[in-house]
Write a protein that holds these residues in place. Structure first.
Motif, PDB file in Angstrom:
ATOM      1  N   HIS A   1      61.353  49.472 -19.827  1.00 48.74           N
ATOM      2  CA  HIS A   1      61.069  48.225 -20.545  1.00 48.74           C
ATOM      3  C   HIS A   1      61.568  48.345 -21.981  1.00 48.74           C
ATOM      4  CE1 HIS A   1      58.590  46.870 -17.208  1.00 48.74           C
ATOM      5  NE2 HIS A   1      57.961  48.036 -17.242  1.00 48.74           N
TER       6      HIS A   1
ATOM      7  N   VAL B   1      54.658  63.330 -30.906  1.00 47.14           N
ATOM      8  CA  VAL B   1      54.883  62.946 -29.519  1.00 47.14           C
ATOM      9  C   VAL B   1      55.277  64.208 -28.772  1.00 47.14           C
ATOM     10  CG1 VAL B   1      56.202  61.512 -27.902  1.00 47.14           C
ATOM     11  CG2 VAL B   1      55.612  60.625 -30.177  1.00 47.14           C
TER      12      VAL B   1
ATOM     13  N   LEU C   1      61.256  53.472 -31.460  1.00 52.47           N
ATOM     14  CA  LEU C   1      61.200  53.346 -30.006  1.00 52.47           C
ATOM     15  C   LEU C   1      61.771  51.996 -29.589  1.00 52.47           C
ATOM     16  CD1 LEU C   1      60.069  54.750 -27.393  1.00 52.47           C
ATOM     17  CD2 LEU C   1      58.047  53.290 -27.699  1.00 52.47           C
TER      18      LEU C   1
ATOM     19  N   ARG D   1      62.558  58.060 -19.659  1.00 52.48           N
ATOM     20  CA  ARG D   1      61.186  57.661 -20.004  1.00 52.48           C
ATOM     21  C   ARG D   1      61.106  56.887 -21.317  1.00 52.48           C
ATOM     22  NH1 ARG D   1      58.726  57.965 -15.196  1.00 52.48           N
ATOM     23  NH2 ARG D   1      58.634  60.098 -14.371  1.00 52.48           N
ATOM     24  N   ALA D   2      61.988  57.213 -22.265  1.00 51.22           N
ATOM     25  CA  ALA D   2      61.934  56.523 -23.561  1.00 51.22           C
ATOM     26  C   ALA D   2      63.261  56.726 -24.291  1.00 51.22           C
ATOM     27  CB  ALA D   2      60.780  57.037 -24.417  1.00 51.22           C
ATOM     28  N   THR D   3      63.563  55.778 -25.175  1.00 51.44           N
ATOM     29  CA  THR D   3      64.768  55.841 -26.006  1.00 51.44           C
ATOM     30  C   THR D   3      64.396  55.438 -27.423  1.00 51.44           C
ATOM     31  OG1 THR D   3      66.067  55.137 -24.080  1.00 51.44           O
ATOM     32  CG2 THR D   3      67.156  55.060 -26.224  1.00 51.44           C
ATOM     33  N   TRP D   4      64.859  56.240 -28.393  1.00 55.43           N
ATOM     34  CA  TRP D   4      64.634  55.935 -29.804  1.00 55.43           C
ATOM     35  C   TRP D   4      65.982  55.678 -30.485  1.00 55.43           C
ATOM     36  CZ3 TRP D   4      61.911  59.697 -27.224  1.00 55.43           C
ATOM     37  CH2 TRP D   4      60.512  59.646 -27.286  1.00 55.43           C
TER      38      TRP D   4
ATOM     39  N   THR E   1      66.864  60.407 -26.540  1.00 58.76           N
ATOM     40  CA  THR E   1      66.536  59.979 -25.179  1.00 58.76           C
ATOM     41  C   THR E   1      65.610  61.000 -24.545  1.00 58.76           C
ATOM     42  OG1 THR E   1      68.641  58.834 -24.889  1.00 58.76           O
ATOM     43  CG2 THR E   1      67.493  59.494 -22.899  1.00 58.76           C
TER      44      THR E   1
ATOM     45  N   THR F   1      61.423  47.562 -25.820  1.00 61.03           N
ATOM     46  CA  THR F   1      60.282  47.303 -26.693  1.00 61.03           C
ATOM     47  C   THR F   1      60.737  46.683 -28.003  1.00 61.03           C
ATOM     48  OG1 THR F   1      60.419  49.517 -27.637  1.00 61.03           O
ATOM     49  CG2 THR F   1      59.023  49.255 -25.718  1.00 61.03           C
TER      50      THR F   1
ATOM     51  N   LEU G   1      56.460  65.850 -25.492  1.00 61.21           N
ATOM     52  CA  LEU G   1      57.131  65.478 -24.252  1.00 61.21           C
ATOM     53  C   LEU G   1      56.917  66.508 -23.155  1.00 61.21           C
ATOM     54  CD1 LEU G   1      60.536  64.296 -25.779  1.00 61.21           C
ATOM     55  CD2 LEU G   1      58.426  62.995 -25.457  1.00 61.21           C
TER      56      LEU G   1
ATOM     57  N   GLU H   1      60.940  52.028 -23.181  1.00 64.64           N
ATOM     58  CA  GLU H   1      59.957  52.939 -22.611  1.00 64.64           C
ATOM     59  C   GLU H   1      59.725  52.575 -21.158  1.00 64.64           C
ATOM     60  OE1 GLU H   1      55.823  55.049 -24.067  1.00 64.64           O
ATOM     61  OE2 GLU H   1      56.203  52.959 -24.667  1.00 64.64           O
ATOM     62  N   ASP H   2      59.928  53.557 -20.271  1.00 64.41           N
ATOM     63  CA  ASP H   2      59.712  53.378 -18.833  1.00 64.41           C
ATOM     64  C   ASP H   2      60.424  52.138 -18.291  1.00 64.41           C
ATOM     65  OD1 ASP H   2      58.171  55.699 -18.522  1.00 64.41           O
ATOM     66  OD2 ASP H   2      56.380  54.659 -19.231  1.00 64.41           O
TER      67      ASP H   2
END
Length: 449
Positions: free
Chosen positions: A433, A48, A427, A419-422, A385, A435, A50, A430-431
């Motif tokens: 939302h 990924v 994940l 934009r995203a969190t793991w 993040t 998941t 970024l 994302e954005d």
């Protein structure tokens, strides 16, 4: 140990050594390595890239009121942790009050954990409570895995969680010191509050502000320092509002008193001068103070007197935010917005993303003793993040995940889009939302449950 599952690449990776280009590999939910930016992806690993956006450790928020069970219509574990995930937070520590029952016995802790276990989207731990009748239960709560004990020195606002008077505070601090626990305190002195003007019936923020004077915080903090000095207790001052207390804390710490302190996004980004009449979404205790006080809080952060920035997310149903500052429930709902709110103000003052990481990830993790959280380094949980720090958005309460769409940030334009969190390499948002199914674990001071 399985092979590397994920490689995240960015020109702006925030590690304990600072911000630099790097590639971060993830295996078995942990950070396996921090490699040069141009490192090849290991066989089988998903890459990924970024680009020029920032990769931060997942934030740790040690001051969240979830209210579940008993007042889940105010906030529940599912909605709170969804908001956290969307806002770049991967670990929460839940406050012991506002739920029914409060977390004041091991049995009540078990009820809390049962309510959260299947629905948490982030990792989740629990503070215990120190109230007048449970001094003998503090060690059993500690043994059951709470991260420390919250108390109030003035009325909490809910009958289930009474404040500690001077005698009971001393007893609780002596007991907590005996097993080297941590006391976290809402520090406002009840005598100072009682002699202040009553804001009942007023729509004017100035009347509410006068009802919670800085002297209330100062007197309470002096009491905590004296008892911490006497018993050797570790003590943490919650949601510090008045910068006038910073010299007291700095001096006590220099003398060897084991004291730390936090502040909150709303104290760093909102000012008393801008609160409209009747706008009780800005009401919290202690209160948002004037701009000059805010400047001094920022100086306290820069100097290291303040250890961390956490939300004090304290929501309620919309009907409790009546336009009377005396009658409205006090609490700011900002769980999803803390990172962009603080970054917006920090960048305007010349601070760096590395500072924000220290205040909102590393510092809170250290406070709670979360050794595997709060930093991008080998062996740490792969809680990460992805932040676009130059992008902006305008806050729409209806787009937030916390249960009731009330926030003091409504209509504000903020810098920093998550934009995203793991969470442990998975994940979870994302954005904006969330998941997949809830993947959070329940934490104790030791291994995850």
């Amino acid at each position: 140990m399985t092979g590397t599952e994920l490689l995240l690449r960015s020109t702006r990776v925030l590690t304990p050594e600072g911000e630099h280009p790097a590639s971060v590999t993830v295996a078995d939910g942990r950070i396996a390595a921090v490699l040069p930016h141009d490192a090849a992806a290991p066989p089988g690993a998903r890459l990924v890239d970024l680009g020029t956006a920032a990769l931060l450790p997942g934030l740790v928020d040690t001051h969240v009121h979830v209210n579940d069970p008993g007042r889940a219509e105010w906030e529940g574990f599912a909605t709170a942790t969804r908001a956290a995930a969307a806002g770049g937070i991967t670990t929460l520590i839940d406050m012991p009050l506002n739920s029914v029952p409060p977390t004041t016995t091991p049995e009540h802790l078990a009820v809390k954990r049962a309510a959260a276990r299947a629905v948490a989207h982030t990792d989740l731990g629990f503070w215990g409570g120190a109230v007048p009748d449970n001094t003998a239960r503090l060690r059993p709560l500690h043994d059951a895995g709470v991260f420390g004990f919250k108390c109030f020195l003035s009325p909490s606002g809910v009958d289930e969680f009474p404040e500690l008077d001077a005698e009971r505070l001393a007893a609780a601090m002596a007991e907590i010191a005996a097993f080297d626990g941590l006391l976290i305190a809402h520090a406002e002195d009840p005598a100072r509050l009682a002699e202040a003007p009553d804001p009942a019936g007023s729509r004017a923020y100035a009347d509410f502000l006068a009802s919670r004077p800085p002297a209330a915080e100062l007197d309470a903090i002096r009491r905590l320092i004296a008892l911490a000095r006497r018993f050797g207790t570790r003590v943490h001052v919650l949601h510090l509002s008045t910068a006038a207390a910073l010299p007291l804390i700095a001096e006590a710490r220099a003398d060897g008193v084991r004291i730390s302190a936090e502040t909150c996004p709303h104290f760093l980004t909102l000012t008393a001068e801008e609160v409209p009449d009747g706008a009780t979404e800005f009401k919290c205790c202690p209160p948002i103070r004037e701009a000059a006080n805010q400047d001094a809080l920022w100086a306290g952060l820069a100097a290291g007197t303040l250890d961390c920035v956490v939300s004090d997310h304290s929501p309620c149903t919309a009907d409790l935010k009546v336009p009377d500052f005396g009658a409205a429930w006090g609490g700011i709902s900002s769980l999803q917005l803390g990172l962009p709110a603080v970054w917006t103000a920090a960048r305007a003052r010349g601070h760096r993303l590395a500072d924000v990481v220290r205040w909102m990830a590393t510092g809170p993790a250290r406070l709670a003793g979360l050794a595997h959280k709060g930093a991008i380094a080998p062996g740490m949980d792969a809680d990460l993040t992805f932040l676009d720090p130059e992008a902006t958005f305008t806050v729409d309460p209806a787009a937030l995940h916390h249960r009731n769409p009330v926030t003091a940030y409504a209509g504000r334009t903020l810098h920093g889009v998550v934009r995203a969190t793991w969470l442990r390499g998975r994940l979870i948002a994302e954005d904006g939302h969330v998941t997949g199914p809830a993947a959070g674990r329940l934490l104790t001071r030791g291994p995850a449950a």
